[in-house]
Design an enzyme around this catalytic site. Structure first.
Site, PDB file in Angstrom:
ATOM      1  N   HIS A 189     -13.676  67.015  46.315  1.00  0.00           N
ATOM      2  CA  HIS A 189     -14.642  65.916  46.485  1.00  0.00           C
ATOM      3  C   HIS A 189     -14.385  65.298  47.864  1.00  0.00           C
ATOM      4  O   HIS A 189     -13.222  65.189  48.281  1.00  0.00           O
ATOM      5  CB  HIS A 189     -14.398  64.801  45.449  1.00  0.00           C
ATOM      6  CG  HIS A 189     -15.128  64.949  44.152  1.00  0.00           C
ATOM      7  ND1 HIS A 189     -14.598  64.517  42.953  1.00  0.00           N
ATOM      8  CD2 HIS A 189     -16.372  65.432  43.858  1.00  0.00           C
ATOM      9  CE1 HIS A 189     -15.467  64.742  41.975  1.00  0.00           C
ATOM     10  NE2 HIS A 189     -16.542  65.301  42.488  1.00  0.00           N
ATOM     11  N   ARG A 217     -18.735  67.202  31.922  1.00  0.00           N
ATOM     12  CA  ARG A 217     -18.897  65.820  32.394  1.00  0.00           C
ATOM     13  C   ARG A 217     -20.354  65.346  32.385  1.00  0.00           C
ATOM     14  O   ARG A 217     -20.626  64.179  32.698  1.00  0.00           O
ATOM     15  CB  ARG A 217     -18.320  65.673  33.814  1.00  0.00           C
ATOM     16  CG  ARG A 217     -16.816  65.918  33.893  1.00  0.00           C
ATOM     17  CD  ARG A 217     -16.219  65.352  35.172  1.00  0.00           C
ATOM     18  NE  ARG A 217     -16.308  63.901  35.222  1.00  0.00           N
ATOM     19  CZ  ARG A 217     -15.993  63.165  36.282  1.00  0.00           C
ATOM     20  NH1 ARG A 217     -15.579  63.741  37.395  1.00  0.00           N
ATOM     21  NH2 ARG A 217     -16.109  61.848  36.251  1.00  0.00           N
ATOM     22  N   ASP A 252     -12.918  62.383  31.348  1.00  0.00           N
ATOM     23  CA  ASP A 252     -12.926  62.093  32.790  1.00  0.00           C
ATOM     24  C   ASP A 252     -13.753  60.859  33.151  1.00  0.00           C
ATOM     25  O   ASP A 252     -13.958  60.568  34.328  1.00  0.00           O
ATOM     26  CB  ASP A 252     -13.476  63.295  33.572  1.00  0.00           C
ATOM     27  CG  ASP A 252     -12.398  64.323  33.919  1.00  0.00           C
ATOM     28  OD1 ASP A 252     -11.210  63.939  33.984  1.00  0.00           O
ATOM     29  OD2 ASP A 252     -12.750  65.496  34.139  1.00  0.00           O
ATOM     30  N   CYS A 307     -11.308  57.385  43.013  1.00  0.00           N
ATOM     31  CA  CYS A 307     -12.048  58.042  41.931  1.00  0.00           C
ATOM     32  C   CYS A 307     -12.337  57.080  40.781  1.00  0.00           C
ATOM     33  O   CYS A 307     -13.318  57.236  40.058  1.00  0.00           O
ATOM     34  CB  CYS A 307     -11.259  59.211  41.372  1.00  0.00           C
ATOM     35  SG  CYS A 307     -10.882  60.476  42.578  1.00  0.00           S
ATOM     36  N   ARG A 337     -18.861  70.655  44.617  1.00  0.00           N
ATOM     37  CA  ARG A 337     -19.539  69.950  43.529  1.00  0.00           C
ATOM     38  C   ARG A 337     -20.998  69.621  43.868  1.00  0.00           C
ATOM     39  O   ARG A 337     -21.908  70.070  43.200  1.00  0.00           O
ATOM     40  CB  ARG A 337     -18.796  68.659  43.189  1.00  0.00           C
ATOM     41  CG  ARG A 337     -17.354  68.867  42.709  1.00  0.00           C
ATOM     42  CD  ARG A 337     -17.304  69.557  41.359  1.00  0.00           C
ATOM     43  NE  ARG A 337     -15.955  69.745  40.872  1.00  0.00           N
ATOM     44  CZ  ARG A 337     -15.283  68.871  40.125  1.00  0.00           C
ATOM     45  NH1 ARG A 337     -15.828  67.728  39.781  1.00  0.00           N
ATOM     46  NH2 ARG A 337     -14.057  69.151  39.719  1.00  0.00           N
TER      47      ARG A 337
HETATM   48  N1  ARG Z   1     -11.239  65.597  36.600  1.00  0.00           N
HETATM   49  C1  ARG Z   1     -12.280  65.030  37.410  1.00  0.00           C
HETATM   50  C2  ARG Z   1     -13.152  66.139  37.936  1.00  0.00           C
HETATM   51  O1  ARG Z   1     -12.634  67.160  38.302  1.00  0.00           O
HETATM   52  C3  ARG Z   1     -11.704  64.233  38.525  1.00  0.00           C
HETATM   53  C4  ARG Z   1     -12.718  63.486  39.325  1.00  0.00           C
HETATM   54  C5  ARG Z   1     -12.114  62.698  40.420  1.00  0.00           C
HETATM   55  N2  ARG Z   1     -13.029  61.818  41.006  1.00  0.00           N
HETATM   56  C6  ARG Z   1     -13.247  61.662  42.302  1.00  0.00           C
HETATM   57  N3  ARG Z   1     -14.071  60.739  42.691  1.00  0.00           N
HETATM   58  N4  ARG Z   1     -12.723  62.491  43.179  1.00  0.00           N
HETATM   59  O2  ARG Z   1     -14.359  66.015  37.997  1.00  0.00           O
END
Ligand code: ARG
Length: 272
Positions: free
Chosen positions: A171, A95, A70, A265, A142
């Site tokens: 997000h 991550r 990612d 993203c 998040r």
């Molecule tokens: N697969 C990543 C996650 O879920 C995607 C992140 C996308 N980034 C963003 N800025 N929305 O963390």
């Protein structure tokens, strides 16, 4: 009559999707059984980079690392306002190692860097509105709200906390985008009722998106005040932006959508 807007050149940090796959699922867009074409992801990403450079913007590259699929979503690695950087601390273990790569890049480039103690996913959940000098910050999936306060102190700006309520828009940057110094676009139903009221009050002139716009990643955009770089599928949103005098520039990022991300993203803005 809408008047034509003028673009301002920007500096961006991006990371080539050399190791992009979907091998775990941490948002509803990710499905580990869907095949991913990494080469195609790289081609689409390279096209995005050349479109940005073609409009005069500078793109810096962060070196991708094997085992961090990612990492292409560079927006999540930090949040920059006026030469200062508030670092990221990722929610999911898959991550977490990305944060150190971003920190090293910023420190090597001699940015003033704050290592966070609170969980936050950088520009994934933070947006900056230059006119009022306000930070908009998302929470609910998040970023920890305590990270909002920490970002505000690190970057010396007031912060408006906004609660995200729909897991598809996990997000802030999937539900809200800053178009110029004073204008945002957002999808109201991604937010709690109280956060919707805050946004209505602060941004009466916002471009209001609908569910189809948000589902096409039409809010996951980057603007240079005139051109709005936007996922090709988001045709309805592109029309709304054009009606307000912006120039939508469509880019196809269909492979990266399998990871739950699009234009914004992939791009961390270096506001220096
Ligand atoms: N697969 C990543 C996650 O879920 C995607 C992140 C996308 N980034 C963003 N800025 N929305 O963390």
């Amino acid at each position: 009559m809408v008047t034509a807007k003028s673009a301002r050149v920007r500096q961006y940090l991006m990371c080539r999707p050399a190791y992009f796959t979907v091998e775990y699922a941490i948002n509803p867009w990710m499905d580990t059984t869907t095949p991913v074409d990494t080469e195609r992801a790289v081609d689409q990403w390279e096209n995005l980079v050349s479109v940005l450079r073609g409009h005069g913007h500078t793109v810096h590259e962060l070196r991708p690392e094997a085992g961090l699929p990612d990492m292409v979503f560079a927006a999540n690695g930090g949040f920059v306002v006026d030469d200062a950087v508030y670092g990221a601390k990722f929610r999911f273990p898959q991550r977490q190692a990305e944060a150190a790569a971003h920190e090293k890049w910023y420190r090597d480039a001699e940015w003033t860097f704050t290592t966070p103690t609170e969980t936050n996913e950088g520009e994934g959940d933070f947006a900056y509105v230059p006119g009022p000098g306000l930070i908009l910050a998302g929470y609910g999936f998040r970023t920890d709200p305590r990270g909002h306060a920490e970002a505000g102190e690190s970057l010396k700006r007031p912060v408006i906390s906004l609660k995200l309520t729909d897991p598809r828009f996990y997000h802030l940057d999937t539900a809200l985008t800053v178009l110029d110094d004073d204008t945002i676009a957002y999808y109201p139903h991604a937010f709690s009722l109280s956060s919707q009221a805050v946004l209505r009050q602060l941004f009466p002139d916002a471009v209001v998106a609908d569910e189809a716009d948000a589902m096409a990643f039409g809010l996951n955009t980057v603007s240079d005040d005139r051109h709005v770089y936007i996922n090709t599928e988001a045709t309805g949103m592109a029309d709304k932006l054009a009606a307000r005098g912006y120039e939508p520039i469509a880019v196809d990022l269909s492979e990266l959508k399998k990871g739950g991300g699009s234009v914004k993203c992939c791009i961390a803005e270096l506001r220096g």
